[in-house]
Design an enzyme around this catalytic site. Sequence first.
Site, PDB file in Angstrom:
ATOM      1  CG  HIS A 276      -6.474   1.410  -1.123  1.00 48.58           C
ATOM      2  ND1 HIS A 276      -5.105   1.143  -0.713  1.00 48.58           N
ATOM      3  CD2 HIS A 276      -7.122   1.054  -0.136  1.00 48.58           C
ATOM      4  CE1 HIS A 276      -5.255   0.780   0.593  1.00 48.58           C
ATOM      5  NE2 HIS A 276      -6.230   0.916   0.761  1.00 48.58           N
TER       6      HIS A 276
ATOM      7  CD  GLU B  23      -2.578  -1.055   0.832  1.00 46.73           C
ATOM      8  OE1 GLU B  23      -3.003  -1.817   0.232  1.00 46.73           O
ATOM      9  OE2 GLU B  23      -2.163  -0.760   2.032  1.00 46.73           O
TER      10      GLU B  23
ATOM     11  CD  GLU C 144      -8.844   3.849   3.092  1.00 48.54           C
ATOM     12  OE1 GLU C 144      -8.818   3.054   3.962  1.00 48.54           O
ATOM     13  OE2 GLU C 144      -8.050   3.364   1.976  1.00 48.54           O
TER      14      GLU C 144
ATOM     15  N   GLY D 218      -2.652   0.988   7.787  1.00 46.58           N
ATOM     16  CA  GLY D 218      -1.577  -0.185   8.239  1.00 46.58           C
ATOM     17  C   GLY D 218      -0.495   0.011   9.232  1.00 46.58           C
TER      18      GLY D 218
ATOM     19  CG  ASN E 197      -9.051  -3.312   1.056  1.00 45.41           C
ATOM     20  OD1 ASN E 197      -8.851  -4.126   0.770  1.00 45.41           O
ATOM     21  ND2 ASN E 197      -8.375  -2.340   1.276  1.00 45.41           N
ATOM     22  CD1 TRP E 198     -10.935  -9.133   4.537  1.00 41.58           C
ATOM     23  CD2 TRP E 198     -10.624 -11.253   3.701  1.00 41.58           C
ATOM     24  NE1 TRP E 198     -11.451 -10.130   5.261  1.00 41.58           N
ATOM     25  CE2 TRP E 198     -11.046 -11.331   4.873  1.00 41.58           C
ATOM     26  CE3 TRP E 198      -9.981 -12.423   3.056  1.00 41.58           C
ATOM     27  CZ2 TRP E 198     -11.808 -12.428   5.503  1.00 41.58           C
ATOM     28  CZ3 TRP E 198     -10.603 -13.463   3.661  1.00 41.58           C
ATOM     29  CH2 TRP E 198     -11.128 -13.781   4.782  1.00 41.58           C
ATOM     30  CE  LYS E 199      -4.882  -3.015   3.715  1.00 42.21           C
ATOM     31  NZ  LYS E 199      -3.814  -2.050   3.820  1.00 42.21           N
TER      32      LYS E 199
ATOM     33  N   GLY F 112      -6.834  -4.336   7.989  1.00 40.44           N
ATOM     34  CA  GLY F 112      -6.232  -5.325   8.874  1.00 40.44           C
ATOM     35  C   GLY F 112      -7.284  -6.004   9.802  1.00 40.44           C
TER      36      GLY F 112
ATOM     37  CB  SER G  59      -4.809   2.437  12.121  1.00 45.71           C
ATOM     38  OG  SER G  59      -3.572   2.082  11.373  1.00 45.71           O
TER      39      SER G  59
HETATM   40  C1  PEP Z   1      -7.068  -0.081   3.956  1.00 45.74           C
HETATM   41  O1  PEP Z   1      -6.757  -1.088   3.523  1.00 45.74           O
HETATM   42  O2  PEP Z   1      -7.654   0.599   3.372  1.00 45.74           O
HETATM   43  C2  PEP Z   1      -6.812   0.184   5.584  1.00 45.74           C
HETATM   44  C3  PEP Z   1      -7.699   1.503   5.865  1.00 45.74           C
HETATM   45  O3  PEP Z   1      -5.932  -0.598   6.208  1.00 45.74           O
HETATM   46  P1  PEP Z   1      -5.809  -0.456   7.777  1.00 45.74           P
HETATM   47  O4  PEP Z   1      -7.395  -0.711   8.293  1.00 45.74           O
HETATM   48  O5  PEP Z   1      -5.114  -2.185   8.071  1.00 45.74           O
HETATM   49  O6  PEP Z   1      -5.190   0.604   8.026  1.00 45.74           O
END
Ligand code: PEP
Length: 253
Positions: free
Chosen positions: A94, A96, A169, A175, A5-7, A238, A216
């Site tokens: 998600h 976010e 999540e 993050g 997931n590049w966001k 990330g 993470s």
């Molecule tokens: C995500 O974007 O869903 C995510 C889990 O990010 P990260 O791996 O950076 O915590």
Amino acid sequence: MIVANWKMNGTRQSVTEWIDSVSGNIDIDNINPCIFCPPACYLEHARKLIEKHNNRIKLGSQIINGTNYDKPLTGGISAKMLKDVGAEYVIIGHSEQRDFLGKINNNFLTEDVEKALSENLKIIFCVGEDFQSKENSETYLCLGEQLDALGQLHSTHENKLRSITVAYEPIWAIGSGLNAEKDYIEETHEFIKKYINDHLGWSQLDIYPAVLYGGSVNLDNCEEIISSTDVDGLLIGGASLNSETFSKIYNLS
Ligand code: PEP
């Protein structure tokens, strides 16, 4: 299933480099699909590259607008459009998106899921508790409420429920560099599966969705997390941006 997931990151150049590199570094099989979710504006570009490499990377969108189909929506991206540019998957719910776009209402998310299913898109449906809920021992309450969005699906979609994957999540882990501990992951994944089986009643339909972990994940913790009971894959933010790191995580899982 391993999801990148590049966001809100990337350029055409970095998408090209990532697909070139990952294509050379991993051997994707059908048992462990590899899903690449760049920003929506790069989906078409990514699709062409994937076709060129003739590999099995699947494309996913980070966004869908399933509501307000009868009204104009500036900036909206429909399920049909995603299908048209070659997306096979879409991430829905998600944290976010829930936060920043105000998608806190289960009805919106249910509509997103229904529209995606109507176009035969596969869904990665995210759930997770925030830090306060965890501290108040309300994790299961919170997860149950979020999962109820899937319980409201119109009965006409019953035959498509197999297209849904759930991603657990914990918001406090996304993050932050602080992944959930193995025991905690195992307990919550067990709860999620049981809730879907018993409370949403999917076991009666013989449907048992995979549950991914996200929050993470990195090269150091991926093996332990993926070996946890009831963890069927990883959703990586990330750490997915670096093609070599992502490829190593894929190969270890
Ligand atoms: C995500 O974007 O869903 C995510 C889990 O990010 P990260 O791996 O950076 O915590």
